[in-house]
Design a protein around this motif. Structure first.
Motif, PDB file in Angstrom:
ATOM      1  N   GLU A 175     -10.527   5.664  22.909  1.00 43.83           N
ATOM      2  CA  GLU A 175     -10.960   4.565  22.037  1.00 43.83           C
ATOM      3  C   GLU A 175     -10.431   3.230  22.527  1.00 43.83           C
ATOM      4  O   GLU A 175     -11.158   2.229  22.576  1.00 43.83           O
ATOM      5  N   GLN A 176      -9.148   3.190  22.920  1.00 43.48           N
ATOM      6  CA  GLN A 176      -8.580   1.937  23.414  1.00 43.48           C
ATOM      7  C   GLN A 176      -9.204   1.517  24.743  1.00 43.48           C
ATOM      8  O   GLN A 176      -9.351   0.327  25.021  1.00 43.48           O
ATOM      9  N   ILE A 177      -9.598   2.482  25.551  1.00 39.93           N
ATOM     10  CA  ILE A 177     -10.278   2.165  26.815  1.00 39.93           C
ATOM     11  C   ILE A 177     -11.648   1.579  26.545  1.00 39.93           C
ATOM     12  O   ILE A 177     -12.044   0.572  27.144  1.00 39.93           O
ATOM     13  N   MET A 178     -12.397   2.178  25.627  1.00 46.05           N
ATOM     14  CA  MET A 178     -13.740   1.700  25.336  1.00 46.05           C
ATOM     15  C   MET A 178     -13.738   0.359  24.607  1.00 46.05           C
ATOM     16  O   MET A 178     -14.678  -0.431  24.757  1.00 46.05           O
ATOM     17  N   LEU A 179     -12.700   0.084  23.822  1.00 48.18           N
ATOM     18  CA  LEU A 179     -12.625  -1.172  23.072  1.00 48.18           C
ATOM     19  C   LEU A 179     -11.791  -2.229  23.787  1.00 48.18           C
ATOM     20  O   LEU A 179     -11.486  -3.270  23.199  1.00 48.18           O
ATOM     21  N   LEU A 231     -20.101  11.894  28.103  1.00 44.53           N
ATOM     22  CA  LEU A 231     -21.185  10.908  28.027  1.00 44.53           C
ATOM     23  C   LEU A 231     -21.887  10.902  26.666  1.00 44.53           C
ATOM     24  O   LEU A 231     -22.051   9.826  26.061  1.00 44.53           O
ATOM     25  N   PRO A 232     -22.322  12.041  26.116  1.00 46.70           N
ATOM     26  CA  PRO A 232     -22.956  12.008  24.783  1.00 46.70           C
ATOM     27  C   PRO A 232     -22.017  11.491  23.700  1.00 46.70           C
ATOM     28  O   PRO A 232     -22.432  10.739  22.808  1.00 46.70           O
ATOM     29  N   TYR A 237     -19.514   4.947  20.620  1.00 42.16           N
ATOM     30  CA  TYR A 237     -19.341   3.544  21.009  1.00 42.16           C
ATOM     31  C   TYR A 237     -20.653   2.965  21.550  1.00 42.16           C
ATOM     32  O   TYR A 237     -20.736   2.549  22.712  1.00 42.16           O
ATOM     33  N   PRO A 238     -21.701   2.950  20.727  1.00 39.65           N
ATOM     34  CA  PRO A 238     -23.000   2.484  21.226  1.00 39.65           C
ATOM     35  C   PRO A 238     -22.999   1.017  21.643  1.00 39.65           C
ATOM     36  O   PRO A 238     -23.756   0.621  22.528  1.00 39.65           O
ATOM     37  N   ASP A 239     -22.154   0.203  21.005  1.00 38.98           N
ATOM     38  CA  ASP A 239     -22.118  -1.222  21.332  1.00 38.98           C
ATOM     39  C   ASP A 239     -21.246  -1.524  22.539  1.00 38.98           C
ATOM     40  O   ASP A 239     -21.338  -2.620  23.111  1.00 38.98           O
ATOM     41  N   ARG A 243      -6.837  -2.457  19.221  1.00 38.16           N
ATOM     42  CA  ARG A 243      -8.150  -2.637  18.621  1.00 38.16           C
ATOM     43  C   ARG A 243      -8.599  -1.338  17.965  1.00 38.16           C
ATOM     44  O   ARG A 243      -8.216  -0.250  18.390  1.00 38.16           O
ATOM     45  N   VAL A 244      -9.415  -1.478  16.931  1.00 43.32           N
ATOM     46  CA  VAL A 244      -9.911  -0.304  16.217  1.00 43.32           C
ATOM     47  C   VAL A 244     -11.416  -0.381  16.117  1.00 43.32           C
ATOM     48  O   VAL A 244     -12.016  -1.455  16.128  1.00 43.32           O
ATOM     49  N   ARG A 245     -12.026   0.789  16.036  1.00 41.90           N
ATOM     50  CA  ARG A 245     -13.481   0.888  15.942  1.00 41.90           C
ATOM     51  C   ARG A 245     -13.922   0.725  14.498  1.00 41.90           C
ATOM     52  O   ARG A 245     -13.285   1.195  13.576  1.00 41.90           O
TER      53      ARG A 245
END
Length: 335
Positions: free
Chosen positions: A109-113, A174-175, A181-183, A256-258
């Motif tokens: 999550e932290q990597i994607m955000l 990937l799915p 994290y679509p955005d 950061r949080v989703r």
């Protein structure tokens, strides 16, 4: 009597013993399986694509897939046998405990955000995620688990000590990444595969993102952006890095949080971390310091001069927050 299904069965047995393999290695295994079963061999790419398609048809009832993706660092085509479902049953097949899986998801999550499309997280930030999990995992244990994530090919660790997603993670998750994290998920403009490291056009609001290997192939023929047509050779501006090169040390200090969907369908933020609470706790002391300075500067002034300064919206030598101006006028109107 041998058949093509025997080739697929033998091929899958060889693939299961490996985590991720390149197209070159997978192709060698495929040809050896054909020779072992003694069926007619076709070595062209069309035959390979047809073979992998049939393999995936056989794997569909098991919710498995022989998926391919280009390595973002080398550009090599990579393959892996992945699970298409991330339910609890699938998690039984891993050696990690539920707490370690939750820790891995928190790091993902932290990597994607990560800010500035850096798609990476520092070692300090990765270890700090333990504080937000409802587990008894210590930071020492977290360091060991992080090392196993890297050793097993789930994460990459750079010389700067930053963690990012590996090819194996991109293949298998990937799915999950696209649905969760679509955005944040971005795709390469050329190959249309997921991109977590590469370059982006320097033109503001231009959505072009390219893998390094895709960019190197593209610039051999073209010298302008495929979207905004901005020159990439004559311009003094450099292409903007995507990935670890896009962030400086310390920029991902704040966690950061989703955003989560609430029961009513609106989006709500999760709780922020202790860093934000620390900043909030510092604000009263800072405000108190400003008030002390204001009192020192207004010593010796008459009541009238203070009211004049209040009407003008600022004291001499002070920076006034614009948000405080209406508050002052309201206080005055109550007098």
């Amino acid at each position: 009597m041998v058949s093509s299904s025997d080739v697929r069965r033998l091929f899958l047995q060889a693939v299961i013993s490996r985590r991720v393999l390149s197209y070159k290695l997978a192709n060698v295994i495929w040809r050896k399986c054909i020779d072992a079963v003694k069926v007619p061999r076709e070595d062209d790419r069309t035959a390979w694509d047809s073979f992998t398609g049939k393999v995936n048809e056989s794997l569909n009832p098991l919710d498995l897939e022989f998926r391919h993706l280009h390595d973002e660092l080398t550009g090599r085509e990579m393959y892996a046998l992945v699970n298409r479902k991330g339910d609890e049953v699938a998690q039984f097949a891993t050696d990690y405990t539920p707490a370690e899986i939750a820790y891995f998801k928190a790091i993902v999550e932290q990597i994607m955000l990560a800010p500035h499309e850096s798609f990476s997280v520092s070692s300090l930030a990765a270890l700090r995620e333990v504080n937000f999990l409802k587990t008894n995992m210590s930071k020492t244990q977290a360091e060991v688990v992080l090392g196993s994530f890297v050793a097993n090919g789930w994460l990459l660790k750079s010389q700067r000590g930053r963690y990012s997603l590996s090819t194996r993670s991109l293949l298998e998750l990937l799915p999950y990444l696209k649905s969760t994290y679509p955005d944040e998920v971005i795709e390469c403009t050329i190959c249309l595969e997921i991109l977590t490291r590469g370059v982006s056009c320097h033109t503001r609001n231009c959505k072009v993102r390219l893998h390094e290997h895709c960019f190197n192939n593209y610039k051999r023929i073209h010298s302008t952006c495929p979207s905004c047509n901005e020159s990439w050779t004559n311009s003094s501006k450099k292409l903007v890095p995507v990935g670890e090169g896009a962030v400086k040390d310390g920029q991902d200090f704040n966690r950061r949080v989703r955003k989560k969907q609430t029961d009513e369908g609106s989006e709500g933020e999760e709780e922020e971390d202790d860093d934000d609470e620390l900043e909030e706790s510092q604000e009263p002391s800072q405000a108190k310091g400003k008030k002390g300075k204001a009192k020192a500067k207004t010593n010796g002034r008459s009541r009238k001069s203070e009211e004049e300064a209040e009407n003008s919206g600022a004291d001499d030598g002070m920076d006034v927050d614009e948000d405080e101006v209406p508050k002052r006028s309201q206080r005055k109107s109550r007098r």
